[in-house]
Design a protein around this motif. Sequence first.
Motif, PDB file in Angstrom:
ATOM      1  N   ALA A  66      14.956  -0.125  -2.740  1.00 38.17           N
ATOM      2  CA  ALA A  66      13.677  -0.460  -2.083  1.00 38.17           C
ATOM      3  C   ALA A  66      12.600  -0.791  -3.102  1.00 38.17           C
ATOM      4  O   ALA A  66      11.431  -0.487  -2.902  1.00 38.17           O
ATOM      5  CB  ALA A  66      13.225   0.692  -1.174  1.00 38.17           C
ATOM      6  N   GLN A  73       8.675  -5.095  -1.333  1.00 33.91           N
ATOM      7  CA  GLN A  73       8.800  -3.782  -0.681  1.00 33.91           C
ATOM      8  C   GLN A  73       7.770  -2.810  -1.238  1.00 33.91           C
ATOM      9  O   GLN A  73       7.160  -2.032  -0.504  1.00 33.91           O
ATOM     10  CB  GLN A  73      10.227  -3.243  -0.854  1.00 33.91           C
ATOM     11  N   TRP A  96       4.485  -3.736   0.170  1.00 32.54           N
ATOM     12  CA  TRP A  96       4.460  -3.337   1.595  1.00 32.54           C
ATOM     13  C   TRP A  96       4.062  -1.870   1.723  1.00 32.54           C
ATOM     14  O   TRP A  96       3.347  -1.488   2.643  1.00 32.54           O
ATOM     15  CB  TRP A  96       5.840  -3.574   2.218  1.00 32.54           C
ATOM     16  N   VAL A  97       4.557  -1.052   0.785  1.00 33.66           N
ATOM     17  CA  VAL A  97       4.210   0.366   0.799  1.00 33.66           C
ATOM     18  C   VAL A  97       2.746   0.547   0.414  1.00 33.66           C
ATOM     19  O   VAL A  97       1.994   1.274   1.064  1.00 33.66           O
ATOM     20  CB  VAL A  97       5.123   1.169  -0.152  1.00 33.66           C
ATOM     21  N   GLU A  98       2.335  -0.178  -0.610  1.00 31.00           N
ATOM     22  CA  GLU A  98       0.954  -0.018  -1.098  1.00 31.00           C
ATOM     23  C   GLU A  98      -0.060  -0.336   0.006  1.00 31.00           C
ATOM     24  O   GLU A  98      -1.059   0.363   0.165  1.00 31.00           O
ATOM     25  CB  GLU A  98       0.725  -0.932  -2.302  1.00 31.00           C
ATOM     26  N   TYR A  99       0.195  -1.402   0.772  1.00 31.24           N
ATOM     27  CA  TYR A  99      -0.768  -1.793   1.799  1.00 31.24           C
ATOM     28  C   TYR A  99      -0.441  -1.209   3.172  1.00 31.24           C
ATOM     29  O   TYR A  99      -1.120  -1.498   4.144  1.00 31.24           O
ATOM     30  CB  TYR A  99      -0.863  -3.324   1.877  1.00 31.24           C
ATOM     31  N   ASP A 100       0.603  -0.413   3.252  1.00 29.68           N
ATOM     32  CA  ASP A 100       0.998   0.206   4.532  1.00 29.68           C
ATOM     33  C   ASP A 100       1.005  -0.872   5.626  1.00 29.68           C
ATOM     34  O   ASP A 100       0.322  -0.746   6.647  1.00 29.68           O
ATOM     35  CB  ASP A 100       0.007   1.338   4.885  1.00 29.68           C
ATOM     36  N   VAL A 101       1.782  -1.902   5.382  1.00 28.72           N
ATOM     37  CA  VAL A 101       1.723  -3.105   6.221  1.00 28.72           C
ATOM     38  C   VAL A 101       2.116  -2.888   7.688  1.00 28.72           C
ATOM     39  O   VAL A 101       1.404  -3.306   8.578  1.00 28.72           O
ATOM     40  CB  VAL A 101       2.574  -4.250   5.606  1.00 28.72           C
ATOM     41  N   PRO A 102       3.236  -2.230   7.986  1.00 22.89           N
ATOM     42  CA  PRO A 102       3.736  -2.277   9.367  1.00 22.89           C
ATOM     43  C   PRO A 102       2.884  -1.533  10.384  1.00 22.89           C
ATOM     44  O   PRO A 102       2.175  -0.587  10.046  1.00 22.89           O
ATOM     45  CB  PRO A 102       5.106  -1.576   9.280  1.00 22.89           C
ATOM     46  N   ARG A 156      -2.363  -7.975   6.285  1.00 23.59           N
ATOM     47  CA  ARG A 156      -1.697  -7.132   5.283  1.00 23.59           C
ATOM     48  C   ARG A 156      -0.465  -7.828   4.728  1.00 23.59           C
ATOM     49  O   ARG A 156      -0.131  -7.673   3.555  1.00 23.59           O
ATOM     50  CB  ARG A 156      -1.340  -5.783   5.894  1.00 23.59           C
ATOM     51  N   VAL A 157       0.226  -8.563   5.568  1.00 22.61           N
ATOM     52  CA  VAL A 157       1.388  -9.330   5.099  1.00 22.61           C
ATOM     53  C   VAL A 157       0.925 -10.270   3.987  1.00 22.61           C
ATOM     54  O   VAL A 157       1.536 -10.349   2.918  1.00 22.61           O
ATOM     55  CB  VAL A 157       2.016 -10.134   6.266  1.00 22.61           C
ATOM     56  N   LYS A 158      -0.167 -10.948   4.246  1.00 20.51           N
ATOM     57  CA  LYS A 158      -0.702 -11.907   3.273  1.00 20.51           C
ATOM     58  C   LYS A 158      -1.090 -11.210   1.970  1.00 20.51           C
ATOM     59  O   LYS A 158      -0.755 -11.663   0.874  1.00 20.51           O
ATOM     60  CB  LYS A 158      -1.924 -12.592   3.898  1.00 20.51           C
ATOM     61  N   LYS A 159      -1.796 -10.101   2.118  1.00 22.70           N
ATOM     62  CA  LYS A 159      -2.238  -9.354   0.928  1.00 22.70           C
ATOM     63  C   LYS A 159      -1.042  -8.875   0.121  1.00 22.70           C
ATOM     64  O   LYS A 159      -1.023  -8.950  -1.106  1.00 22.70           O
ATOM     65  CB  LYS A 159      -3.043  -8.115   1.364  1.00 22.70           C
ATOM     66  N   LEU A 187       7.910   4.247   6.854  1.00 25.37           N
ATOM     67  CA  LEU A 187       7.728   3.022   6.063  1.00 25.37           C
ATOM     68  C   LEU A 187       8.964   2.630   5.264  1.00 25.37           C
ATOM     69  O   LEU A 187       9.395   1.471   5.286  1.00 25.37           O
ATOM     70  CB  LEU A 187       6.517   3.223   5.141  1.00 25.37           C
ATOM     71  N   ILE A 230      11.134  -0.918   5.729  1.00 24.19           N
ATOM     72  CA  ILE A 230      11.248  -1.993   4.732  1.00 24.19           C
ATOM     73  C   ILE A 230      12.650  -2.102   4.129  1.00 24.19           C
ATOM     74  O   ILE A 230      12.911  -3.016   3.350  1.00 24.19           O
ATOM     75  CB  ILE A 230      10.205  -1.849   3.604  1.00 24.19           C
TER      76      ILE A 230
END
Lengths: 152, 720
Positions: free
Chosen positions: A82, A87, A90-96, A140-143, B204, B208
């Motif tokens: 991961a 990935q 994605w964790v840093e910005y807590d995207v989902p 967030r996806v973009k960031k 999370l 992912i």
Amino acid sequence: MADYTIKVNNELHKISADPDTPILWVLRDQLKLVGTKYGCGIAQCGACTIHLDGVAMRSCVYPISQVGDASITTIEGLSEQANHPLQKAWVEYDVPQCGYCQAGQIMSAAALLKDNRNPSDSDIDQAMHGNICRCGTYLRVKKAIKKAAKSV
Amino acid sequence: MTKVQTTYKRRSFLKVSAAAGGGMILGFNWLMGCKPEGPLPKAIPSEWFDINAFLKIGDTGLVTIYSPNPEIGQNIKTSMPMIVAEELDVNWHDVVVEQAGLNTEWYTRQVAGGSQSIRQGWESLRMAGATARKMLVDTAAEQWGVNAEDCSVANGIISGPNNESIGYGEIAQLASQREVPEEVDLKDPNDFKIIGKSQTNVDLQDIITGKPLFGLDVDKEGMVYAVVLRPPAFGYTLESFDDTDTKAINGVSDVVQFGDKIAVIASNTWAAIKGQKALKAEWKVGPDIEDSAYHDKELLALLDKKADEARREDGDVFAAFDAADEIFERTYEAPFLPHSCLEPMNFYADVNETQAYFLGPIQTPEWTRNRLSKLLDRDPSEIKIDMTRMGGGFGRRLYGDFALEAAEISKLIEKPVKLTFTREDDMTAGTYRPASKFKFKTGIKDGKIDAWYMVETCINGRMWDPMPSNFPAGTIDNFRVDSHVFESNITTGAWRAPYANFLAYAEQAYIDELAMHLGKDPIDLRLELFERARTNPVGEAYNDDGDKFNYDIDKYTGVIKLAREKSNWDQPREGVHLGFSAYYSHNTYVAEVAEVEMENGMPVVKKIICCVDCGIVVNPIAAKNQVEGGIIDGIGHAMYGQFDFEKGRTQQTNYDTYRLIRISEVPEIEVHFVESQNDPTGLGEPTLPPAGGAIANAFAAASGQRFYKQPFVNYKDVIG
């Protein structure tokens, strides 16, 4: 029914399926790789995005008979631990939010970053236009894509 | 600190055994999920001790907290356990979260709906943590022979007055045998260490890396796959069918009819989908075949009808209209909407003589269990429902029709089954946001609003009480709200921020145009009205609390003024057109300002400034995600959500004909939360209702064009 040997995440798998079976259902129902999601079945939402020889493809409309020797990568095979830059971002910005579309988003973004180390907003819009996020995590996806691009 | 009695739902705090069934397996995967930069979590315990229905503590000090409510993307699987962990006084790194199954003995309101999980769970979640903390501290104090009041806790370590120290893990076994205290102390919000600090989603890492989390990912021993053919239009029933071609498909094992539906059973999803397509069914066309043009005509006619009984009536609007200098009237129209959860409806069912087990994405496990109990004619105690994470809900998963279908199929074929809706099934067999229309009529006398009359017409429903007492009720002398319900055989139900999702649009677009008509700044007009409600409120009490209207003036005007400031409303910028909107729903106050700029002659939404008062913000990073998502959802459906019926059939069946907002269409969003120590309220819905109004009012400021119908963009015009 026909027999196929397909390469998924660097492993060879022998499977039997009707030739018109989309890769999506082979992955999910036979190989139990369920990270690749079903959303629309007509290549409109991007939840089923995988890489075929590194190129982003909608697995819901791509028949197993057309795969041949091509190498399939799914979200499960994107990185060892991961730790793909996307990935991590994605964790840093807590995207989902609900999380359902996220594997498809990441796979589309990973294909973009392979070819473009410094994507502009419009590059991102273009590459990610086929991926619907019903929860609206697009900002967030973009960031996260921009952040990951810096560390690729 | 606040002292609270633990009598409330006391059962939850009593000793329980094996809270969520089977033990949990922690391994490499879980450890990978731990933040690399954070401290290492406690080791995996060899023994767990159940403290109460919300938590258990392992012998190493690792804590499992059960999240009772269904997770649909509103992030309660993270934020609810945070509240427990706060009062328990543990390090968040030492907490593992597990989804609880349905258990009405232990938990209250296991529902995802109405943005109520945090608000209504707040007290019991805090008490669960505080009760456990007290049991642990009392046990340690007893061991040391000291007063519990002289002990303190930090990060799951109890310290005594004589330098004693013991970890929760070491004392959990003894503490778990203690009587539940009659009274516990809750923390002062100023002492919160976890609440108010951003914590990432507990799922999370699994999301992912593509781990099985969702209903559609369920895979059980002996399970078969089902796809169902349902009547293609509302008002149709099944006459006969020919399954010859279906049965010839590889993998199809069975075809069974239940009611007007036909289930194709197969060894994989694709075979079941192909089998469904190959079915040849004859349908009987019933007498009530409706289409959107018919609904439009009927709903518009009702708008001109005075209801026999008003939903709210202050003064006499009709007399005021007669006496008015001027009448200002506008009508707003909204279509049906499908929910479009990206994970289509699905459910796993295993109905046999010894058990009826269900697993899947459901917002209402208790209600669904009770319906299953009736359907299967079995006692609710024989029915077990576990919840998966949900790929969106938006209200669609309140209605367990898919679980009931799975139950019928499993019972008929005597096998465990996973039912999957194709996207087309999901869109055509929906429980839609009903089409509705609103008419607003204002009587203006001496330049002031003297009468306000709102008429609602809606398919199969009407706004809930006490929505007729929403703003501007209480601010206008003559005020009346009428509702008309138009019955239809099209299934309708709650859709994210029910009623408010369009009522807010209509009202906020109307107030904006009315303000312009009166030559007033739209924010000033609202504030003037609120001032009237503060100094000399109009109307009688509508509830037992004696409230004359359904809003808090300070909170409402608070977000409005904050948005005015943050958007630089009073400092116009060349080429930037602002639109204002504010709405109170689901106990949360929201004001939004949209910035629109003209690009190539077209208005483009560049930015939304959003100000929210939801009390204490439990998890800021996730709260902001909800705010952004609600706004984007509101903009998307206001702009593009075209959904209609012809001859009982939906004209949109998949995302090629039904347009959802995409990444390039999303503006920048700036979020401001009002600092507050009030108990938290929900965020899953309240930022959606004002979004459409904010952008429409900004469009009007930019181009003069007003939109009276949603969606603003007709997909047919765009894609032909």
